[in-house]
Enzyme design. Structure first.
Site, PDB file in Angstrom:
ATOM      1  N   ASP A 321      18.308  11.846  40.586  1.00 32.57           N
ATOM      2  CA  ASP A 321      16.881  12.127  40.431  1.00 32.57           C
ATOM      3  C   ASP A 321      16.757  12.893  39.107  1.00 32.57           C
ATOM      4  O   ASP A 321      17.750  13.417  38.610  1.00 32.57           O
ATOM      5  CB  ASP A 321      16.414  12.974  41.613  1.00 32.57           C
ATOM      6  CG  ASP A 321      15.000  13.487  41.429  1.00 32.57           C
ATOM      7  OD1 ASP A 321      14.121  12.670  41.122  1.00 32.57           O
ATOM      8  OD2 ASP A 321      14.791  14.704  41.581  1.00 32.57           O
ATOM      9  N   ASP A 518      13.295  13.065  48.110  1.00 29.58           N
ATOM     10  CA  ASP A 518      14.635  12.504  47.903  1.00 29.58           C
ATOM     11  C   ASP A 518      15.411  12.356  49.211  1.00 29.58           C
ATOM     12  O   ASP A 518      16.467  11.727  49.235  1.00 29.58           O
ATOM     13  CB  ASP A 518      15.454  13.388  46.946  1.00 29.58           C
ATOM     14  CG  ASP A 518      14.898  13.367  45.527  1.00 29.58           C
ATOM     15  OD1 ASP A 518      14.374  12.315  45.128  1.00 29.58           O
ATOM     16  OD2 ASP A 518      14.989  14.394  44.835  1.00 29.58           O
TER      17      ASP A 518
END
Length: 625
Positions: A321, A518
């Site tokens: 990420d 996430d």
């Protein structure tokens, strides 16, 4: 040494002296038997007792049974001296192994000695020590110099230096002041702090760390499962082989009318049994993983099980990420572009709409607004995942988010082509303008990517919900192989699934993230790695590995430890099985005596255990970098 180990040492010393003394006495017959039974009982009574209990419980085939049968057999063959010697040297090996395992457990326990014993709470005007479990959210607690912070919270007053090494592996003290967030488990080195708790003890960092470490052993690796299954079938197999060796050759000799040599074949079978003990594998393999998890914990890397440690060693694709993972996630408003209305009105509406969110972008908007939030002005807040926020402010419908949000509600907006995160704002379908927010790349991100590639990572990928230009610029600066931008949480999962399909049979894919969005991707990847200090609780729960100080370089450290751990596991498997295989063949052919049998059992076990403990000295453990 603990009390039990000292007791065993005294037994070994007494038995050794008696064994040596009786070995030089020239006595025969029943007297010799009685004399040697004294050291045999002193050194071996617990082994005989365990073997007997195992038989009663129908759990026959273990090392206690093998030792009991081998030594009793030697005594029945009137090899009293060797019978006592086998038991004596086996117990010496067990003592070495117990001491080595105990020492490693003690070292790991010291590293994880972060559980606070009490919290200082004001009751009836007096500060009193109470159980951290009894402290509620919002309670004011006092932390004096030298005390551990018992519960996560925010500093209300005071400044201090904190020792965070037990959590993050970072030896340099962290400075905290009024308004700073602090984590439980840190030690206050100097100043007096007053902290308002933001979590209950069971949800605090220290509790979660201890829970992760304590439950890590329940998640076994394939190597550990292999050893468990191996021992289950191996021990009965060698027992039946020893039985075959003791009786079949003599019976065949009788049929062929040749001297059966019963005592010789039975002695070979007993030697075969001593050699066959699988102690080295059964003890050293779990110990290797235990030491690997301990070494990671010291570095501020929490691994939730040995299976994840093993998977990490095979990782060849690393997916990241962006925000809060490769970048600091500390955003600041860098520019405000007004399309309609005033600059003050634009930032005010955006800040109020985002005021219920703890996202770094939302915090930066509130910081830029700089005034106290009157949340009575806000109603009907709705967070639209991957888009932004919809809220009613002063009766007006405010939209604050990315270009997807503007397009979703058909707001005619002016697209900004800049290298920043952009928050577009509208009021009652009227486009007010854009707020540009900048993030900073972490200083260790570039080095981490470089080191990962040197350590066998074949492909690096970045997935982000940010603008394409911002994502490309970050990827180019960090030398990331592939990047995908403007992704919603479900699209990140789709990308990871596509990457998993491209994986080689033996390779593993790891995803590194920190945000609540996430969590699905962390769960879907082969190994999910979460940033623990700034990461959300949901991300930490979903992850398999947690980095306590959000440093991407710790991923490299975790891979180094995992690979050394697996290398040592394979070394022990090959060494133990190889030596035992050779000695078993030599024992069956009559070339191995009881002394070689002792080395094949006790010697191999001690060497394997000492080799396993080497994992503890990977990556800065005990101050070695």
């Amino acid at each position: 040494m603990n009390k039990k180990q000292k007791k065993m040492l005294y037994r070994i010393i007494i038995s050794s002296i008696l064994w040596l003394f009786f070995s030089f006495l020239k006595v025969e017959g029943i007297l010799k038997f009685i004399l040697f039974m004294i050291p045999y009982y002193i050194i071996g009574y617990d082994i005989l007792k365990k073997a007997f209990k195992g038989i009663l419980k129908k759990q026959v085939f273990d090392e206690n049974f093998l030792m009991a049968i081998a030594t009793i057999g030697a005594i029945l063959l009137k090899d009293y001296r060797e019978g006592v010697a086998v038991m004596l040297f086996y117990q010496i090996g067990e003592l070495f192994q117990s001491y080595a395992v105990g020492k490693s457990r003690k070292n790991i326990s010291e590293l994880m000695d972060i559980r606070p014993d009490y919290a200082n709470v004001k009751i009836d005007g007096e500060w009193e020590k109470v159980d951290p479990d009894e402290v509620e959210i919002g309670t004011l607690i006092e932390v004096k110099p030298g005390e551990k912070i018992p519960i996560d919270g925010k500093v209300v007053s005071g400044t201090a230096s904190l020792n965070t090494s037990a959590l993050t592996g970072e030896s340099k003290p962290a400075q905290v002041k009024e308004g700073d967030e602090v984590l439980s488990g840190c030690i206050n080195l100097d100043g007096l702090l007053y902290i308002q708790t933001t979590k209950e003890f069971t949800e605090s960092t220290v509790s979660k760390i201890l829970d992760l470490v304590e439950n890590a052993s329940s998640r076994k690796s394939k190597s550990e499962d292999f050893i468990s299954k191996f021992a289950r079938y191996y021990t009965p197999a060698v027992c039946y082989s020893a039985l075959f060796l003791a009786f079949v050759p003599p019976v065949v000799s009788l049929v062929l009318k040749v001297d059966p040599q019963w005592s010789q074949w039975i002695f070979r079978a007993l030697t075969f049994l001593v050699i066959s003990c699988p102690c080295a594998l059964v003890i050293s393999i779990p110990l290797s993983f235990f030491a690997g998890i301990g070494a990671c914990s010291h570095e501020g890397i929490l691994v939730k099980g040995s299976n994840y440690l093993e998977a990490l060693s095979k990782c060849d694709t690393m997916v990241f990420d962006k925000t809060g993972t490769l970048t600091k996630g500390v955003f600041e408003v860098s520019e405000i572009k007004v399309n309609q209305g005033t600059r003050e009105q634009l930032i005010e509406y955006a800040a109020l709409a985002e005021s219920y969110s703890s996202h770094p972008i939302s915090l930066s908007l509130m910081k830029a607004y700089g005034k106290e939030m009157d949340k009575n002005r806000i109603s009907q807040i709705e967070e639209i995942s991957g888009h932004g926020i919809k809220a009613i402010v002063d009766g007006n419908r405010i939209l604050a988010g990315n270009q997807l949000l503007m397009e979703k509600y058909q707001i005619p907006y002016k697209k900004e082509e800049v290298d920043s995160t952009i928050v577009y704002v509208s009021c009652n379908q009227q486009y007010l303008g854009a707020i540009l927010i900048s993030d900073v790349i972490k200083p260790t991100s570039s080095q981490a990517i470089q080191q990962l590639k040197k350590n066998g990572i074949k492909k690096t990928v970045m997935l982000t919900g940010d603008q394409k230009k911002v994502a490309i610029d970050v990827a180019r600066e960090l030398n990331i192989d592939c990047t995908y931008s403007q992704l919603l949480p479900d699209q990140k999962v789709e990308k990871v699934e596509a990457l998993l399909k491209e994986q080689s049979k033996d390779g593993k894919l790891a995803f590194v993230g920190d945000g609540i969005n996430d969590a699905p991707v962390l769960s879907r990847a082969d190994i999910g790695i979460a940033m623990g200090a700034l990461g959300s609780d949901a991300a930490i729960e979903a992850a398999d590995v947690v980095l306590m100080d959000d440093d991407p370089l710790k991923i490299v450290q975790a891979m180094r430890i995992s690979r050394k751990c697996i290398r040592i596991v394979y070394e022990n498997i090959v060494f133990a099985i190889g030596i035992k295989g050779i000695c078993l063949i030599l024992g069956a052919l009559g070339f191995a005596n009881m002394w070689m049998a002792i080395f094949a059992d006790v010697g191999v076990m001690v060497i394997a255990v000492l080799n396993a403990i080497r994992v503890l000295y990977t990556g800065g453990y005990h101050g070695k970098k």
